[in-house]
Design a protein around this motif. Structure first.
Motif, PDB file in Angstrom:
ATOM      1  N   ALA A  73      53.540  -6.438  -0.090  1.00  9.74           N
ATOM      2  CA  ALA A  73      52.582  -5.982   0.912  1.00  9.74           C
ATOM      3  C   ALA A  73      52.769  -4.487   1.129  1.00  9.74           C
ATOM      4  O   ALA A  73      53.892  -4.008   1.214  1.00  9.74           O
ATOM      5  CB  ALA A  73      52.774  -6.736   2.222  1.00  9.74           C
ATOM      6  N   GLY A  74      51.665  -3.781   1.201  1.00 12.57           N
ATOM      7  CA  GLY A  74      51.693  -2.336   1.395  1.00 12.57           C
ATOM      8  C   GLY A  74      51.230  -1.625   0.143  1.00 12.57           C
ATOM      9  O   GLY A  74      50.466  -2.179  -0.655  1.00 12.57           O
ATOM     10  N   GLU A  75      51.695  -0.411  -0.042  1.00  7.59           N
ATOM     11  CA  GLU A  75      51.299   0.399  -1.187  1.00  7.59           C
ATOM     12  C   GLU A  75      52.285   0.221  -2.337  1.00  7.59           C
ATOM     13  O   GLU A  75      53.486   0.370  -2.158  1.00  7.59           O
ATOM     14  CB  GLU A  75      51.215   1.867  -0.791  1.00  7.59           C
ATOM     15  N   LEU A  76      51.740  -0.095  -3.507  1.00  4.24           N
ATOM     16  CA  LEU A  76      52.557  -0.253  -4.718  1.00  4.24           C
ATOM     17  C   LEU A  76      52.266   0.942  -5.609  1.00  4.24           C
ATOM     18  O   LEU A  76      51.244   0.998  -6.292  1.00  4.24           O
ATOM     19  CB  LEU A  76      52.200  -1.566  -5.420  1.00  4.24           C
ATOM     20  N   ASP A  77      53.158   1.917  -5.551  1.00  4.18           N
ATOM     21  CA  ASP A  77      52.952   3.148  -6.311  1.00  4.18           C
ATOM     22  C   ASP A  77      54.285   3.703  -6.787  1.00  4.18           C
ATOM     23  O   ASP A  77      55.322   3.061  -6.630  1.00  4.18           O
ATOM     24  CB  ASP A  77      52.158   4.178  -5.488  1.00  4.18           C
ATOM     25  N   GLY A 120      48.755  -8.782  -0.061  1.00  5.04           N
ATOM     26  CA  GLY A 120      48.987  -7.744   0.931  1.00  5.04           C
ATOM     27  C   GLY A 120      49.052  -6.334   0.384  1.00  5.04           C
ATOM     28  O   GLY A 120      49.323  -5.386   1.122  1.00  5.04           O
ATOM     29  N   VAL A 121      48.815  -6.169  -0.909  1.00 10.43           N
ATOM     30  CA  VAL A 121      48.881  -4.827  -1.509  1.00 10.43           C
ATOM     31  C   VAL A 121      47.584  -4.090  -1.193  1.00 10.43           C
ATOM     32  O   VAL A 121      46.501  -4.513  -1.578  1.00 10.43           O
ATOM     33  CB  VAL A 121      49.141  -4.899  -3.025  1.00 10.43           C
ATOM     34  N   THR A 122      47.719  -2.983  -0.487  1.00  9.53           N
ATOM     35  CA  THR A 122      46.547  -2.215  -0.061  1.00  9.53           C
ATOM     36  C   THR A 122      46.184  -1.095  -1.021  1.00  9.53           C
ATOM     37  O   THR A 122      45.072  -0.576  -0.981  1.00  9.53           O
ATOM     38  CB  THR A 122      46.791  -1.605   1.332  1.00  9.53           C
ATOM     39  N   PRO A 161      41.206  -7.043  -2.574  1.00 13.44           N
ATOM     40  CA  PRO A 161      40.039  -6.401  -3.198  1.00 13.44           C
ATOM     41  C   PRO A 161      40.382  -5.085  -3.901  1.00 13.44           C
ATOM     42  O   PRO A 161      39.874  -4.811  -4.985  1.00 13.44           O
ATOM     43  CB  PRO A 161      39.084  -6.177  -2.026  1.00 13.44           C
ATOM     44  N   ALA A 162      41.271  -4.297  -3.310  1.00 14.46           N
ATOM     45  CA  ALA A 162      41.645  -3.017  -3.917  1.00 14.46           C
ATOM     46  C   ALA A 162      42.340  -3.229  -5.260  1.00 14.46           C
ATOM     47  O   ALA A 162      42.049  -2.545  -6.245  1.00 14.46           O
ATOM     48  CB  ALA A 162      42.547  -2.228  -2.975  1.00 14.46           C
ATOM     49  N   VAL A 163      43.245  -4.191  -5.320  1.00 15.69           N
ATOM     50  CA  VAL A 163      43.965  -4.449  -6.560  1.00 15.69           C
ATOM     51  C   VAL A 163      43.064  -5.152  -7.569  1.00 15.69           C
ATOM     52  O   VAL A 163      43.109  -4.855  -8.765  1.00 15.69           O
ATOM     53  CB  VAL A 163      45.251  -5.265  -6.301  1.00 15.69           C
ATOM     54  N   ALA A 164      42.233  -6.053  -7.102  1.00 19.48           N
ATOM     55  CA  ALA A 164      41.300  -6.732  -8.006  1.00 19.48           C
ATOM     56  C   ALA A 164      40.410  -5.714  -8.708  1.00 19.48           C
ATOM     57  O   ALA A 164      40.122  -5.841  -9.903  1.00 19.48           O
ATOM     58  CB  ALA A 164      40.453  -7.743  -7.241  1.00 19.48           C
ATOM     59  N   ARG A 165      40.019  -4.690  -7.998  1.00 13.47           N
ATOM     60  CA  ARG A 165      39.175  -3.637  -8.582  1.00 13.47           C
ATOM     61  C   ARG A 165      39.954  -2.867  -9.649  1.00 13.47           C
ATOM     62  O   ARG A 165      39.418  -2.570 -10.722  1.00 13.47           O
ATOM     63  CB  ARG A 165      38.677  -2.697  -7.490  1.00 13.47           C
ATOM     64  N   VAL A 166      41.214  -2.550  -9.401  1.00  9.61           N
ATOM     65  CA  VAL A 166      42.051  -1.854 -10.387  1.00  9.61           C
ATOM     66  C   VAL A 166      42.200  -2.724 -11.630  1.00  9.61           C
ATOM     67  O   VAL A 166      42.077  -2.229 -12.761  1.00  9.61           O
ATOM     68  CB  VAL A 166      43.438  -1.497  -9.792  1.00  9.61           C
TER      69      VAL A 166
END
Length: 128
Positions: free
Chosen positions: A33-37, A65-67, A98-103
Motif C-alpha cells: 500500500a502506498g507508492e511503489l517506486d 493499495g498501491v497508489t 486503477p493506477a497500477v492497472a493502467r501501468v
C-alpha cells in the motif's frame, strides 16, 4: 491467516506499507500500500524475496493499495515473477488499483501476469 502467523508483519518506508501473511502454508500474500517506486521499493523487495525463499505453492502480491507505481516498481514485480517461476512458485498479482492497472496495460505487462480481481480468488489460488 494461518494459525502459525499471529499477526501480519508490517514495514513502512517513505509511504510504502508492506504486510505479509500466509494462508494454510500453501499461499503467501504480500500486500503493498502506498507508492511503489525507486525510493520505496526496498521493503517490498525484501519481503517478496523472503517469501520466495520459503517456497510457498502460490505467492500473491496484493497491490490494491498501491497508489503509484513507476518503472522500478514494475521491474520489481517482473523480477519477482521470474524468480518465483524459477522456484516453481505460482506468482499472481491481486486487485490492481486503477493506477497500477493502467501501468500494466500501457506497458503490455497485463498479459504477462496472472491477475486476481476476485477477493476469494486469493484463497482459491492454493487449489490450482
Amino acid at each position: 491467516m494461518s494459525g502459525s502467523d499471529p499477526a501480519p508483519e508490517a514495514a513502512q518506508d517513505g509511504g510504502l506499507v508492506v504486510r505479509v501473511r500466509r494462508e494454510d502454508g500453501e499461499v503467501a500474500v504480500c500486500g503493498l500500500a502506498g507508492e511503489l517506486d525507486l525510493e520505496t521499493k526496498a521493503p517490498a523487495a525484501a519481503a517478496i524475496d523472503e517469501l520466495i525463499a520459503e517456497r510457498p505453492a502460490v505467492l500473491v502480491v496484493d497491490i490494491a493499495g498501491v497508489t503509484f507505481c513507476d518503472s522500478s516498481g514494475l521491474n520489481l514485480l517482473l523480477r519477482a515473477r521470474t524468480a518465483a517461476a524459477g522456484e516453481g512458485i505460482d506468482f499472481r498479482l491481486a486487485h490492481p488499483s486503477p493506477a497500477v492497472a493502467r501501468v500494466l496495460q500501457i506497458t503490455g505487462t497485463d498479459t504477462v501476469f496472472t491477475v486476481l480481481d476476485d477477493g476469494d480468488a486469493v484463497l482459491r489460488a492454493a487449489s490450482r
